[in-house]
Design an enzyme around this catalytic site. Structure first.
Site, PDB file in Angstrom:
ATOM      1  N   ASP A 352     -74.364  85.883  -5.654  1.00  0.00           N
ATOM      2  CA  ASP A 352     -73.602  87.029  -6.125  1.00  0.00           C
ATOM      3  C   ASP A 352     -74.151  88.276  -5.422  1.00  0.00           C
ATOM      4  OD1 ASP A 352     -71.898  88.585  -7.844  1.00  0.00           O
ATOM      5  OD2 ASP A 352     -73.711  89.110  -8.953  1.00  0.00           O
ATOM      6  N   ASP A 354     -73.642  92.082  -6.370  1.00  0.00           N
ATOM      7  CA  ASP A 354     -74.128  93.196  -7.195  1.00  0.00           C
ATOM      8  C   ASP A 354     -74.984  92.686  -8.348  1.00  0.00           C
ATOM      9  OD1 ASP A 354     -72.621  94.955  -5.585  1.00  0.00           O
ATOM     10  OD2 ASP A 354     -70.815  94.482  -6.749  1.00  0.00           O
TER      11      ASP A 354
END
Length: 516
Positions: A352, A354
């Site tokens: 991922d 952020d």
């Protein structure tokens, strides 16, 4: 809409026109024979077009050859460093960096004939879909003017051994599926047989090829046969992993361990009886030890040259070998009382964006606002250095909501790569949450698409993220999720996660250690 950037393929399917079918991986410890091997490859009747990966397994960072020397070779050479972790780890590093359908392992002390590469290509071309590996034929030149020594006969035993990696090719997809070589085998012993068993368990075949290499007998000192008893450690691991019948399944020689146990038992009994003053028992046990030792000595001397030096060497080592063998066997049984099947590293790690590799700035459109999390660059570089592909799978609904443009998003991603290095694939969901797409996490679309583009089995893929939707997307795709919590992660998300790491560096530690 899902967008993807900077994808690469690993070549595990059929190669395109002009693309190499295999990568030649040569683990080395800097022996002089390496340059001879490379000269032989340069002089092939069919020009070598396969990339050559030299994996330097020395602890010291010394050049394997003058850099200018490689410029004269007709094929590309890349040098990797495995840091003295043993031949299994060195070969794993090599095949993970390979992006061809096949990987051909060649030891640094073999001598291929001038038609070796042509025969290799033909062996691989002829391999049917059920063939997972192709083994080259190995010849050990022995002296013609005398009988071979014990060490020479031991080396000659490699000629008919199954699955040895002095000249062995595997489909890269198979190596990825089984996790490659088991690095718990730290020596050049049994790691190849273990891999062969795992690679053929599902019904695939390893067949003999027509190519051939010479394997000269390496120089050795008088005590090499004693030191090599450390292979009993690895035999204990083989028994634990594959059961008592592993020798029969691999056509491996039964060995003399039962006789060595009897020899040691007789010797120790004689010694104990002598200390206790039981002369008759000491004499009987001593005679038993002497008889067993004499039988062992005779079996080793009879087929050899029988000169004074060889007989003296055999006499000294025949006394020591049973005790060394039994000691290593006992250590192996204790060390490997409980072992898990080898898993290896994942073939692909998807992260991922952020909150996982950069600090979360909601709907960020400003490249200058990108700040990597602590240790992110070092952690990602470790994955890259180990040949593990990495990618980003991220929800970016700000585009679908009209809060930032695709150009602004690409500019932010470019800044992420500038700070953290290149990724093999970017997959992003640009939809708003209410659009009902199948790519927005927790749906599996981003993960499955990344795996498909790189030719990776989702089962050999790990998704690293900081919230429940990352873990759910991994599970739905058949991948493994590793949660790295941050300040935004809820307590219940941590409790639900199967695998949790306190930070990205610890997650990478676990993945490189096969704990996933």
């Amino acid at each position: 809409m899902t967008t993807s950037q900077a994808g690469t393929t690993d070549g595990t399917g059929e190669p395109g026109a002009g693309e190499p079918v295999t990568t030649i991986v040569v683990p080395t410890i800097g022996r002089d024979t390496l340059l001879t091997l490379l000269e032989r490859l340069a002089g092939q009747s069919t020009t070598v077009t396969a990339p050559v990966l030299l994996v330097d397994d020395r602890r010291e960072d010394h050049p394997v050859a003058p850099p200018a020397w490689f410029d004269e070779l007709p094929f590309p050479v890349t040098v990797l460093r495995s840091g003295g972790r043993g031949p299994a780890a060195a070969r794993n590093l090599g095949w993970r960096h390979a992006r061809t359908p096949w990987v051909s392992f060649v030891d640094d002390d073999v001598l291929p004939g001038e038609d070796w590469y042509a025969h290799l290509l033909e062996d691989l071309r002829r391999a049917g879909p059920d063939v997972v590996g192709s083994q080259g034929r190995l010849k050990v030149p022995l002296p013609v003017d005398r009988r071979p020594t014990d060490w020479e006969r031991s080396t000659a035993g490699l000629e008919g051994a199954l699955w040895i990696t002095a000249d062995m090719s595997f489909r890269r997809a198979v190596l990825a599926a089984v996790g490659g070589f088991d690095e718990r085998f730290p020596r050049a012993y049994r790691e190849d047989v273990d891999l062969g068993l795992r690679a053929t368990e599902a019904g695939g075949r390893i067949e003999w090829g027509e190519r051939e290499v010479l394997h000269p007998v390496r120089p050795a000192d008088d005590w090499v046969s004693v030191r090599r008893q450390n292979g009993n450690l690895d035999d204990a691991l083989m028994r634990r992993l594959h059961g008592r019948d592993w020798r029969a399944r691999t056509h491996a020689a039964r060995g003399r361990l039962p006789l060595h146990v009897a020899t040691v038992a007789a010797g120790m009994t004689s010694l104990a009886a002598t200390v206790l003053g039981r002369r008759r028992a000491a004499t009987v046990a001593g005679l038993g030890w002497a008889a067993l030792t004499a039988e062992f000595l005779t079996a080793r001397v009879r087929p050899g040259p029988r000169d004074r030096r060889e007989v003296a060497r055999m006499a000294a080592t025949s006394v020591a070998i049973p005790f060394a063998a039994v000691a290593y066997a006992v250590r192996g049984r204790l060390r490997h009382r409980t072992v898990e099947p080898w898993r290896g590293t994942p073939d692909l790690v998807l992260l991922d964006r952020d909150g996982t590799i950069v600090h979360d700035v909601p709907y960020n459109s400003d490249p200058d606002a990108v700040r990597p999390v602590d240790g992110a660059r070092e952690s990602l570089d470790r994955l890259r250095a180990n040949g593990i592909r990495i990618g980003v799978v991220t929800n970016q609904s700000g585009v679908g909501r009209g809060l930032l443009t695709e150009d602004e998003l690409h500019a932010v991603n470019a800044r992420v790569e500038q700070l953290l290095g290149p990724f093999d694939v970017w997959n992003q969901c640009l939809h708003a949450p209410d659009e009902g797409c199948d790519c927005r996490k927790p749906e599996p679309g981003l993960v499955l698409d990344a795996c498909a583009r790189l030719g990776v089995d989702p089962g050999r893929t790990v998704v690293v993220g900081d919230i429940r939707s990352d873990m759910a997307a991994a599970g739905a795709a058949g991948a493994v999720g590793v949660l790295v919590p941050n300040g935004a992660t809820r307590r219940e998300e941590v409790d639900e996660a199967t695998l949790v790491a306190p930070d990205l560096g610890s997650a990478v530690d676990a993945l490189l250690g096969g704990r996933w």
